[in-house]
Design a protein around this motif. Structure first.
Motif, mmCIF file in Angstrom:
data_model
loop_
_atom_site.group_PDB
_atom_site.id
_atom_site.type_symbol
_atom_site.label_atom_id
_atom_site.label_comp_id
_atom_site.label_asym_id
_atom_site.label_seq_id
_atom_site.Cartn_x
_atom_site.Cartn_y
_atom_site.Cartn_z
ATOM 1 N N ARG A 38 0.828 -1.163 -0.007
ATOM 2 C CA ARG A 38 -0.032 0.148 -0.136
ATOM 3 C C ARG A 38 0.942 1.338 -0.110
ATOM 4 O O ARG A 38 0.336 2.191 -0.588
ATOM 5 C CB ARG A 38 -0.926 0.003 1.418
ATOM 6 N N GLY A 39 1.828 1.252 0.678
ATOM 7 C CA GLY A 39 2.793 2.442 0.709
ATOM 8 C C GLY A 39 3.744 2.601 -0.492
ATOM 9 O O GLY A 39 4.048 3.699 -1.094
ATOM 10 N N LEU A 40 3.798 1.728 -1.511
ATOM 11 C CA LEU A 40 4.517 1.655 -2.675
ATOM 12 C C LEU A 40 3.465 1.683 -3.997
ATOM 13 O O LEU A 40 3.818 2.144 -5.038
ATOM 14 C CB LEU A 40 5.343 0.411 -2.813
ATOM 15 N N HIS A 48 5.920 12.218 -0.817
ATOM 16 C CA HIS A 48 6.045 10.863 -1.370
ATOM 17 C C HIS A 48 7.500 10.444 -1.009
ATOM 18 O O HIS A 48 7.535 9.149 -0.327
ATOM 19 C CB HIS A 48 5.890 11.146 -2.857
ATOM 20 N N LEU A 49 8.535 11.280 -0.844
ATOM 21 C CA LEU A 49 9.731 10.723 -0.279
ATOM 22 C C LEU A 49 9.571 10.281 1.198
ATOM 23 O O LEU A 49 10.076 9.131 1.754
ATOM 24 C CB LEU A 49 10.858 11.755 -0.162
ATOM 25 N N ARG A 50 9.004 11.220 2.174
ATOM 26 C CA ARG A 50 8.379 10.616 3.411
ATOM 27 C C ARG A 50 7.825 9.431 3.361
ATOM 28 O O ARG A 50 8.096 8.600 4.462
ATOM 29 C CB ARG A 50 7.731 11.976 4.278
ATOM 30 N N GLN A 51 6.954 9.302 2.372
ATOM 31 C CA GLN A 51 5.954 8.136 2.476
ATOM 32 C C GLN A 51 6.871 7.034 2.320
ATOM 33 O O GLN A 51 6.746 5.703 3.071
ATOM 34 C CB GLN A 51 4.806 8.179 1.386
ATOM 35 N N LEU A 52 7.798 7.206 1.408
ATOM 36 C CA LEU A 52 8.466 5.777 1.098
ATOM 37 C C LEU A 52 9.462 5.558 2.317
ATOM 38 O O LEU A 52 9.860 4.469 2.612
ATOM 39 C CB LEU A 52 9.342 6.465 -0.135
ATOM 40 N N ALA A 53 10.011 6.641 2.914
ATOM 41 C CA ALA A 53 10.927 6.411 4.042
ATOM 42 C C ALA A 53 9.960 5.712 5.197
ATOM 43 O O ALA A 53 10.419 4.695 5.748
ATOM 44 C CB ALA A 53 11.332 7.747 4.504
ATOM 45 N N GLU A 54 8.891 6.055 5.392
ATOM 46 C CA GLU A 54 7.897 5.524 6.366
ATOM 47 C C GLU A 54 7.699 3.974 6.158
ATOM 48 O O GLU A 54 7.700 3.123 7.084
ATOM 49 C CB GLU A 54 6.607 6.072 6.698
ATOM 50 N N TYR A 55 7.563 3.698 4.976
ATOM 51 C CA TYR A 55 7.365 2.193 4.539
ATOM 52 C C TYR A 55 8.842 1.581 4.389
ATOM 53 O O TYR A 55 8.833 0.209 3.996
ATOM 54 C CB TYR A 55 6.763 1.953 3.363
ATOM 55 N N GLY A 56 9.733 2.063 4.570
ATOM 56 C CA GLY A 56 11.031 1.412 4.539
ATOM 57 C C GLY A 56 11.862 1.051 3.333
ATOM 58 O O GLY A 56 12.876 0.571 3.196
ATOM 59 N N PHE A 57 11.269 1.938 2.118
ATOM 60 C CA PHE A 57 12.135 1.895 1.039
ATOM 61 C C PHE A 57 13.297 2.897 0.665
ATOM 62 O O PHE A 57 14.252 2.447 -0.117
ATOM 63 C CB PHE A 57 10.891 1.967 0.004
ATOM 64 N N ILE A 58 13.137 3.618 1.229
ATOM 65 C CA ILE A 58 14.429 4.775 1.323
ATOM 66 C C ILE A 58 14.647 5.230 2.687
ATOM 67 O O ILE A 58 13.926 5.032 3.627
ATOM 68 C CB ILE A 58 13.996 6.003 0.463
ATOM 69 N N GLU A 59 15.876 6.025 2.707
ATOM 70 C CA GLU A 59 16.657 6.741 3.881
ATOM 71 C C GLU A 59 17.016 7.742 3.538
ATOM 72 O O GLU A 59 17.508 7.911 2.326
ATOM 73 C CB GLU A 59 17.224 5.656 4.690
#
Length: 195
Positions: free
Chosen positions: A20-22, A59-70
């Motif tokens: 759902r996060g991606l 969207h970057l913050r969402q990707l970070a929240e779901y663990g895809f980026i940092e």
């Protein structure tokens, strides 16, 4: 090795929550750019994608929240935050996710966007093909093949293709050009079966 030189983890496994996060076209595009081109800022990504920096930042913050980026600790500051991908690849078992009613809608959106991304990558190559040197034109391939297989044979074929890709995968070296490898292997219904 310093923290900012740490190599990407190999694979992240999708589940119903992370799917759902991606499952958003812009997030998939952002993640793809971070994986292919390395760390970037929200404003740099916004410029490349024709979006506002506020949109890419969210969207970057969402990707970070779901663990895809940092965040990339070796770059930037509080005002100019740099982001990097955490993994080289995203993996998932489609069958497992399709059996989860909570994941079905996101799975459909995700898979349709993946197919669109594959189409756009191939179309971009075809559109700019004349600008590539002949050696790259001769090395590239846009092909398909109809085969008659069982589910077990298709599973084995895909596993062997992954092994071939693994043999050629290595860290980037000077003079390298990024190459997109994509394939699809799926059953099709014949006209006889549709009737």
């Amino acid at each position: 090795m310093s923290e900012d030189e740490r190599p990407l983890e190999r694979v992240t496994q999708l589940n119903a929550r992370t799917l759902r996060g991606l499952a958003h076209p812009l997030r998939l595009e952002i993640l793809g750019l971070l994986r292919a081109d390395g760390p970037a800022t929200a404003s740099g990504l916004a410029e490349r994608l024709g979006e506002s920096s506020g949109t890419t930042s969210w969207h970057l913050r969402q990707l970070a929240e779901y663990g895809f980026i940092e965040e990339d600790p070796g770059r930037g500051n509080r005002r100019d935050r740099w982001w990097r991908a955490r993994h080289q690849l995203t993996s998932f078992e489609i069958g497992d996710l399709l059996e989860d009613p909570a994941a079905q809608g996101a799975m459909g959106a995700f898979l349709h966007e993946i197919v669109d991304i594959y189409y756009r990558k191939a179309s971009q190559y075809v559109g700019e093909m004349a600008s590539w040197p002949r050696e790259w034109i001769d090395a590239a391939s846009l092909s398909d093949r109809l085969m008659w297989l069982t589910p077990a044979e298709l599973t084995a074929l895909n596993a062997e293709l992954e092994q071939v890709l693994d043999r050629y995968e290595r860290p980037r070296r000077e003079g390298d050009t990024s190459v997109v490898t994509q394939w699809q292997s799926f059953p099709r219904r014949s006209k006889k079966e549709e009737a």
